[in-house]
Design a protein around this motif. Structure first.
Motif, PDB file in Angstrom:
ATOM      1  N   GLU A  97       0.879  -1.171   0.000  1.00  0.00           N
ATOM      2  CA  GLU A  97       0.000   0.000   0.000  1.00  0.00           C
ATOM      3  C   GLU A  97       0.912   1.215   0.000  1.00  0.00           C
ATOM      4  N   VAL A  98       0.875   1.962  -1.091  1.00  0.00           N
ATOM      5  CA  VAL A  98       1.772   3.104  -1.279  1.00  0.00           C
ATOM      6  C   VAL A  98       0.942   4.378  -1.215  1.00  0.00           C
ATOM      7  N   ILE A  99       1.346   5.279  -0.307  1.00  0.00           N
ATOM      8  CA  ILE A  99       0.678   6.583  -0.228  1.00  0.00           C
ATOM      9  C   ILE A  99       1.433   7.532  -1.153  1.00  0.00           C
ATOM     10  N   ARG A 100       0.673   8.181  -2.008  1.00  0.00           N
ATOM     11  CA  ARG A 100       1.251   9.080  -3.001  1.00  0.00           C
ATOM     12  C   ARG A 100       1.674  10.391  -2.344  1.00  0.00           C
ATOM     13  N   PRO A 101       2.766  11.011  -2.791  1.00  0.00           N
ATOM     14  CA  PRO A 101       3.220  12.264  -2.192  1.00  0.00           C
ATOM     15  C   PRO A 101       2.202  13.384  -2.401  1.00  0.00           C
ATOM     16  N   GLY A 102       1.874  14.074  -1.322  1.00  0.00           N
ATOM     17  CA  GLY A 102       0.954  15.198  -1.387  1.00  0.00           C
ATOM     18  C   GLY A 102      -0.496  14.807  -1.582  1.00  0.00           C
ATOM     19  N   GLU A 103      -0.813  13.526  -1.470  1.00  0.00           N
ATOM     20  CA  GLU A 103      -2.181  13.058  -1.656  1.00  0.00           C
ATOM     21  C   GLU A 103      -2.596  12.204  -0.467  1.00  0.00           C
ATOM     22  N   SER A 104      -3.890  12.033  -0.308  1.00  0.00           N
ATOM     23  CA  SER A 104      -4.367  11.157   0.754  1.00  0.00           C
ATOM     24  C   SER A 104      -4.696   9.768   0.219  1.00  0.00           C
ATOM     25  N   ARG A 105      -4.752   9.634  -1.101  1.00  0.00           N
ATOM     26  CA  ARG A 105      -5.098   8.330  -1.674  1.00  0.00           C
ATOM     27  C   ARG A 105      -3.884   7.404  -1.670  1.00  0.00           C
ATOM     28  N   THR A 106      -4.193   6.123  -1.661  1.00  0.00           N
ATOM     29  CA  THR A 106      -3.133   5.134  -1.736  1.00  0.00           C
ATOM     30  C   THR A 106      -3.332   4.282  -2.980  1.00  0.00           C
ATOM     31  N   VAL A 107      -2.264   3.606  -3.361  1.00  0.00           N
ATOM     32  CA  VAL A 107      -2.267   2.704  -4.513  1.00  0.00           C
ATOM     33  C   VAL A 107      -1.753   1.357  -4.014  1.00  0.00           C
ATOM     34  N   LEU A 108      -2.352   0.271  -4.498  1.00  0.00           N
ATOM     35  CA  LEU A 108      -1.878  -1.073  -4.160  1.00  0.00           C
ATOM     36  C   LEU A 108      -0.966  -1.571  -5.271  1.00  0.00           C
ATOM     37  N   LEU A 109       0.286  -1.769  -4.927  1.00  0.00           N
ATOM     38  CA  LEU A 109       1.308  -2.186  -5.874  1.00  0.00           C
ATOM     39  C   LEU A 109       1.644  -3.652  -5.616  1.00  0.00           C
ATOM     40  N   PRO A 110       1.493  -4.527  -6.625  1.00  0.00           N
ATOM     41  CA  PRO A 110       1.863  -5.932  -6.426  1.00  0.00           C
ATOM     42  C   PRO A 110       3.347  -6.036  -6.051  1.00  0.00           C
ATOM     43  N   PHE A 111       3.627  -6.805  -5.007  1.00  0.00           N
ATOM     44  CA  PHE A 111       5.014  -6.969  -4.572  1.00  0.00           C
ATOM     45  C   PHE A 111       5.586  -8.212  -5.250  1.00  0.00           C
ATOM     46  N   THR A 112       5.891  -8.032  -6.535  1.00  0.00           N
ATOM     47  CA  THR A 112       6.475  -9.091  -7.348  1.00  0.00           C
ATOM     48  C   THR A 112       7.786  -8.581  -7.924  1.00  0.00           C
ATOM     49  N   MET A 113       8.609  -9.489  -8.419  1.00  0.00           N
ATOM     50  CA  MET A 113       9.880  -9.085  -9.034  1.00  0.00           C
ATOM     51  C   MET A 113       9.635  -8.197 -10.257  1.00  0.00           C
ATOM     52  N   ALA A 114       8.542  -8.439 -10.973  1.00  0.00           N
ATOM     53  CA  ALA A 114       8.243  -7.637 -12.157  1.00  0.00           C
ATOM     54  C   ALA A 114       7.871  -6.202 -11.783  1.00  0.00           C
ATOM     55  N   CYS A 115       7.114  -6.030 -10.712  1.00  0.00           N
ATOM     56  CA  CYS A 115       6.657  -4.687 -10.317  1.00  0.00           C
ATOM     57  C   CYS A 115       7.625  -3.990  -9.372  1.00  0.00           C
ATOM     58  N   VAL A 116       8.376  -4.757  -8.610  1.00  0.00           N
ATOM     59  CA  VAL A 116       9.335  -4.172  -7.665  1.00  0.00           C
ATOM     60  C   VAL A 116      10.668  -4.904  -7.846  1.00  0.00           C
ATOM     61  N   PRO A 117      11.433  -4.501  -8.878  1.00  0.00           N
ATOM     62  CA  PRO A 117      12.675  -5.218  -9.156  1.00  0.00           C
ATOM     63  C   PRO A 117      13.795  -4.972  -8.156  1.00  0.00           C
ATOM     64  N   THR A 118      13.732  -3.857  -7.412  1.00  0.00           N
ATOM     65  CA  THR A 118      14.827  -3.524  -6.501  1.00  0.00           C
ATOM     66  C   THR A 118      14.304  -3.092  -5.138  1.00  0.00           C
ATOM     67  N   VAL A 119      14.832  -3.742  -4.096  1.00  0.00           N
ATOM     68  CA  VAL A 119      14.566  -3.327  -2.716  1.00  0.00           C
ATOM     69  C   VAL A 119      15.922  -3.058  -2.086  1.00  0.00           C
ATOM     70  N   ASP A 120      16.114  -1.833  -1.621  1.00  0.00           N
ATOM     71  CA  ASP A 120      17.377  -1.436  -1.007  1.00  0.00           C
ATOM     72  C   ASP A 120      17.087  -0.975   0.411  1.00  0.00           C
ATOM     73  N   LEU A 121      17.146  -1.912   1.348  1.00  0.00           N
ATOM     74  CA  LEU A 121      16.836  -1.577   2.741  1.00  0.00           C
ATOM     75  C   LEU A 121      17.851  -0.597   3.318  1.00  0.00           C
ATOM     76  N   ALA A 122      19.107  -0.730   2.923  1.00  0.00           N
ATOM     77  CA  ALA A 122      20.155   0.131   3.465  1.00  0.00           C
ATOM     78  C   ALA A 122      19.898   1.601   3.157  1.00  0.00           C
ATOM     79  N   SER A 123      19.383   1.892   1.963  1.00  0.00           N
ATOM     80  CA  SER A 123      19.118   3.291   1.611  1.00  0.00           C
ATOM     81  C   SER A 123      17.663   3.676   1.851  1.00  0.00           C
ATOM     82  N   GLY A 124      16.845   2.737   2.321  1.00  0.00           N
ATOM     83  CA  GLY A 124      15.457   3.048   2.651  1.00  0.00           C
ATOM     84  C   GLY A 124      14.572   3.302   1.447  1.00  0.00           C
ATOM     85  N   ARG A 125      14.813   2.554   0.358  1.00  0.00           N
ATOM     86  CA  ARG A 125      14.034   2.800  -0.850  1.00  0.00           C
ATOM     87  C   ARG A 125      13.838   1.520  -1.639  1.00  0.00           C
ATOM     88  N   LEU A 126      12.831   1.566  -2.495  1.00  0.00           N
ATOM     89  CA  LEU A 126      12.650   0.492  -3.457  1.00  0.00           C
ATOM     90  C   LEU A 126      12.315   1.109  -4.804  1.00  0.00           C
TER      91      LEU A 126
END
Length: 167
Positions: A128-157
């Motif tokens: 569940e991703v909250i968009r910047p400056g908005e109150s709405r959220t988007v549901l993003l599938p957590f798959t390799m195709a949709c989220v190819p990179t997760v970088d916990l050390a830098s706090g981003r994906l």
């Protein structure tokens, strides 16, 4: 509670002798007992013994809980285990607690938002991703195709959302 991971929740009483309905969030649902004692978000620590499997979880006995009323009063309490008691994960697996709060960027470096929650309704995980400056959220599938990179050390994906998802 950065060093604590939510491993389960109490869904109320089961029966009249102080047992609780327990929802396990661990990969192997029975493994929750191996991580005891667990800390409740009510400030109490519990040893637990799983009695049997029931619909949508387990019935369990918790230390100090002897009556139906005591068990009912614990409905909604989330149970946490210290991170160091949990198994190490492979490189492509993550604890939900580690994903919450990460910044989400598209493949071009544009910020898409921040992970508010990780949901699973049976098929696969959704971020569940909250968009910047908005109150709405988007549901993003957590798959390799949709989220190819997760970088916990830098706090981003990095996300490559399906076309039209963010419109």
């Amino acid at each position: 509670m950065d060093d604590q991971i939510c491993v389960g929740a109490i869904a109320g009483a089961f029966g009249v002798h102080g047992e609780v309905r327990l929802k396990s969030f661990t990969a192997d649902p029975l493994a929750i007992a191996e991580y005891a004692p667990l800390s409740g978000d009510n400030g109490t620590s519990y040893d637990l013994e799983i009695s049997r499997e029931i619909k949508q979880g387990f019935s369990a006995r918790l230390t100090g809980v002897r009556t139906k009323e005591q068990a009912d009063a614990l409905k909604g309490v989330r149970l946490y285990a210290p991170r160091d008691r949990l198994p190490s994960l492979p490189d492509d697996e993550y604890y939900h607690a580690d994903l919450i709060g990460l910044s989400v960027f598209d493949t071009g470096g544009v910020e898409l938002g921040q992970v508010r929650a990780v949901l699973n309704h049976g098929a696969s995980d959704l971020l569940e991703v909250i968009r910047p400056g908005e109150s709405r959220t988007v549901l993003l599938p957590f798959t390799m195709a949709c989220v190819p990179t997760v970088d916990l050390a830098s706090g981003r994906l990095v996300a490559d959302p399906p076309e039209g998802l963010l419109d």
